[in-house]
Design a protein around this motif. Structure first.
Motif, PDB file in Angstrom:
ATOM      1  N   GLU A  65      27.567 -14.911 -32.386  1.00 47.81           N
ATOM      2  CA  GLU A  65      27.112 -14.514 -31.039  1.00 47.81           C
ATOM      3  C   GLU A  65      27.810 -15.347 -29.966  1.00 47.81           C
ATOM      4  OE1 GLU A  65      25.317 -11.994 -30.268  1.00 47.81           O
ATOM      5  OE2 GLU A  65      24.582 -11.400 -32.236  1.00 47.81           O
ATOM      6  N   GLY A  76      20.662 -11.988 -29.569  1.00 49.08           N
ATOM      7  CA  GLY A  76      21.767 -12.875 -29.938  1.00 49.08           C
ATOM      8  C   GLY A  76      22.557 -13.307 -28.713  1.00 49.08           C
ATOM      9  N   ILE A  99      19.968 -13.514 -36.946  1.00 43.24           N
ATOM     10  CA  ILE A  99      21.032 -13.618 -35.938  1.00 43.24           C
ATOM     11  C   ILE A  99      21.990 -14.744 -36.326  1.00 43.24           C
ATOM     12  CG2 ILE A  99      21.479 -14.342 -33.541  1.00 43.24           C
ATOM     13  CD1 ILE A  99      18.855 -12.823 -32.818  1.00 43.24           C
ATOM     14  N   ASP A 100      23.293 -14.469 -36.259  1.00 40.05           N
ATOM     15  CA  ASP A 100      24.340 -15.451 -36.574  1.00 40.05           C
ATOM     16  C   ASP A 100      24.785 -16.092 -35.256  1.00 40.05           C
ATOM     17  OD1 ASP A 100      26.812 -16.694 -36.960  1.00 40.05           O
ATOM     18  OD2 ASP A 100      27.459 -15.266 -38.482  1.00 40.05           O
ATOM     19  N   LEU A 101      24.304 -17.306 -34.992  1.00 38.01           N
ATOM     20  CA  LEU A 101      24.549 -17.948 -33.691  1.00 38.01           C
ATOM     21  C   LEU A 101      26.038 -18.134 -33.413  1.00 38.01           C
ATOM     22  CD1 LEU A 101      21.769 -20.705 -33.475  1.00 38.01           C
ATOM     23  CD2 LEU A 101      21.895 -18.554 -32.201  1.00 38.01           C
ATOM     24  N   MET A 105      20.512 -15.815 -26.774  1.00 37.96           N
ATOM     25  CA  MET A 105      20.551 -17.127 -27.445  1.00 37.96           C
ATOM     26  C   MET A 105      21.871 -17.834 -27.141  1.00 37.96           C
ATOM     27  SD  MET A 105      18.817 -16.576 -31.180  1.00 37.96           S
ATOM     28  CE  MET A 105      17.050 -16.280 -31.344  1.00 37.96           C
ATOM     29  N   ALA A 132      16.781 -17.902 -34.885  1.00 34.48           N
ATOM     30  CA  ALA A 132      17.915 -17.071 -35.291  1.00 34.48           C
ATOM     31  C   ALA A 132      17.818 -16.751 -36.786  1.00 34.48           C
ATOM     32  CB  ALA A 132      19.225 -17.783 -34.971  1.00 34.48           C
ATOM     33  N   ASN A 133      17.413 -17.725 -37.600  1.00 30.66           N
ATOM     34  CA  ASN A 133      17.261 -17.481 -39.038  1.00 30.66           C
ATOM     35  C   ASN A 133      16.191 -16.420 -39.297  1.00 30.66           C
ATOM     36  OD1 ASN A 133      19.245 -19.269 -39.923  1.00 30.66           O
ATOM     37  ND2 ASN A 133      17.838 -21.021 -39.919  1.00 30.66           N
ATOM     38  N   TYR A 166      12.819 -11.355 -26.205  1.00 27.15           N
ATOM     39  CA  TYR A 166      12.056 -11.465 -27.456  1.00 27.15           C
ATOM     40  C   TYR A 166      10.734 -10.709 -27.344  1.00 27.15           C
ATOM     41  CZ  TYR A 166       9.290 -13.302 -31.250  1.00 27.15           C
ATOM     42  OH  TYR A 166       8.488 -13.389 -32.348  1.00 27.15           O
ATOM     43  N   LEU A 225      15.927 -23.148 -31.922  1.00 22.74           N
ATOM     44  CA  LEU A 225      16.634 -21.888 -31.662  1.00 22.74           C
ATOM     45  C   LEU A 225      17.286 -21.393 -32.961  1.00 22.74           C
ATOM     46  CD1 LEU A 225      17.080 -20.122 -29.156  1.00 22.74           C
ATOM     47  CD2 LEU A 225      19.251 -21.299 -28.800  1.00 22.74           C
ATOM     48  N   ALA A 226      17.809 -22.323 -33.759  1.00 25.21           N
ATOM     49  CA  ALA A 226      18.399 -21.957 -35.054  1.00 25.21           C
ATOM     50  C   ALA A 226      17.324 -21.399 -35.987  1.00 25.21           C
ATOM     51  CB  ALA A 226      19.099 -23.162 -35.681  1.00 25.21           C
ATOM     52  N   GLN A 235      23.283 -24.030 -38.591  1.00 25.04           N
ATOM     53  CA  GLN A 235      22.235 -23.008 -38.747  1.00 25.04           C
ATOM     54  C   GLN A 235      21.812 -22.902 -40.217  1.00 25.04           C
ATOM     55  OE1 GLN A 235      23.031 -19.176 -36.919  1.00 25.04           O
ATOM     56  NE2 GLN A 235      21.250 -18.231 -37.896  1.00 25.04           N
TER      57      GLN A 235
END
Lengths: 95, 95
Positions: free
Chosen positions: A73, B49, A68-70, B52, A63-64, B41, A59-60, A7
């Motif tokens: 999660e 999160g 959001i911290d994949l 995802m 999230a950025n 979303y 998706l990353a 990520q």
């Protein structure tokens, strides 16, 4: 490679452009990649792995943009057992 | 957590069920999760999160069924630079 590290790599390569494009249009691009993966799967093409990589990369990017911290999660949702039956392997009714 | 380790975790929790369900129906479930993420979303819900995480988990199930190594595919496609311009950060024409 750690999920967090991937990520962060996408952050380094693309964040400036992702911010310029904005979340809505970045989400549309993610969905386009899902479409490409679907087409490749339906056609039994040999680029499925590459298309899966693109889906995860976009998706990353999302999230950025959303903070959001994949990895966090994933660990929260799948704490080394099925989140529904809390077993490993899963013993939920079959679906 | 390593990407490979997460894929292996999903293998341990779900492979038996994924095999029983088969690739086509597992792919449909992946797409359902993409739909749930899209709805979350659009509605600005606070579970993005978690949604995802589900998308990645079902993608990992598909990769397990198809014998695809997600970590290897990600490193091949994104070798620490943009795959199109080979730069970090990306210097492609803006899209």
């Amino acid at each position: 490679m750690e999920i967090k590290e991937f990520q962060e790599l996408i952050h380094q390569i693309y964040l400036t452009r992702d911010l310029q494009r904005g979340a809505d249009r970045t989400f549309l691009w993610f969905l386009e990649e899902v479409g490409e993966l679907t087409r490749a799967y339906r056609r039994k093409e040999d680029n499925l792995g590459s298309e899966m990589a693109d889906v995860i990369a976009w998706l990353a990017s999302m999230a950025n943009l959303l903070g959001i911290d994949l990895e966090a999660e994933l660990l929260k949702k799948y704490p080394r057992v099925c989140p529904l039956c809390s077993s490993l392997p899963c013993t939920c009714p079959f679906r």
